[in-house]
Design an enzyme around this catalytic site. Sequence first.
Site, short mmCIF file in Angstrom:
data_model
loop_
_atom_site.label_atom_id
_atom_site.label_comp_id
_atom_site.label_asym_id
_atom_site.label_seq_id
_atom_site.Cartn_x
_atom_site.Cartn_y
_atom_site.Cartn_z
N TYR A 213 0.85 -1.20 0.00
CA TYR A 213 0.00 0.00 0.00
C TYR A 213 0.88 1.25 0.00
CZ TYR A 213 0.67 -0.53 5.12
OH TYR A 213 1.19 -0.71 6.38
N ASP A 291 2.15 -3.04 22.45
CA ASP A 291 2.93 -4.27 22.25
C ASP A 291 3.53 -4.81 23.53
OD1 ASP A 291 2.39 -4.32 19.57
OD2 ASP A 291 4.38 -3.68 18.92
#
Length: 394
Positions: A213, A291
């Site tokens: 992308y 995370d």
Amino acid sequence: MRGLTVGVIGGGIGGLSAALSLLAAGFDVQVYERSRALGEVGAGVQVSPNASRILHNLGLAGELARVGVKPLALHQRRWDDGRTLLRTPLGEPLEDRFGFPHYQAHRADLLAALAAAIPPERIHLGHRLTAFDQTHDRVRLRFAAQDDAEVDVLVGADGIHSDVRGLLFGPERPRFTGCIAYRGLIPAERLEGLDIEVTAQVFMGPGQHFVNYYVSGRRLMNFVAIVEQGTWTRESWTDRGEVADALKAFDGWHPQVRGMLEAVDETFVWALFDRPPLPHWSQGRVTLLGDACHAMLPFMAQGAAQAIEDGATLAACLAAKSDDPAGALIDYERLRLPRASRMQALSSENKTRFHLHDGPDQEARDEAMAKGATDWSYDVVAWIYDHDAANPLP
């Protein structure tokens, strides 16, 4: 300003977006980053409506429009002939349905936008946390080669190798998933002959898949090429890869895939490790975010978005119980842990779905995709994109 001081360990997308949400809620926020400069490892990031809702409300709509790309669609395709398996409109149809846009961005651009919105005196670089001590009402932070600090609440937003998590819960044992990812950026002008739409593409094939992308105002193409491999020992985003190896792995794939890889100057190789959901994120006045507590495989494109959600919900919980920070962190964990764990599980499941070999299972998958019964059709992702993490309390 509310009375609580919140220390955020980690100056990445999760830490800075949390700091912005906490500042907007009126808290005294200090961010401590171990590096001597802010920086993001990796290239592309998807900012879906559940995350852009938060960032717009924090005042970043203009900057996201400037540095981001609004894709026309998410296009899931077959590996060899490029046949469409599922094409989900993004752009205006998505914004009409969910109220906020979907952006594709360079991680460094998003990080810079977040940092620019935070008063610079609140970001402390070169601060590596080595220990912390809790009392009933304070947390003392100890840094290598820096003075100690005291806060009312400590938030570990320091990534997959989190020092805060290690100090709270001890060492972890991530499991190699059997996948490695080649990643990199390609100047868009090198791809002019390939007729690549402004979409997020996923080419699915036997034992591997390819994602691409545009980012940085369509000047660059971000790509991630995931390949199954038997063994790996090191978990890093910065190991150099060989373009020739990536080309060999994707021999026979669609001409767009081959053309992108042929246009690559350099690539990095990154091993994908999986982690089971943690049973808890918090102890007393210390908690985790992003995370540090729910690292997930990239196969739902929700890692950054879930970290941004964490910060918004954390700010809401602390605002609701500013006189009871430990209780607020219990609420935060109760609200966020099940959702993040579900996202981790779905991300893991997509590794299998993306990598099916041709045969009955692949045919059944393709049929389900054609019916809009899989990820990224609107009805299936509504629970993700409709979520308002800044207003989680009844």
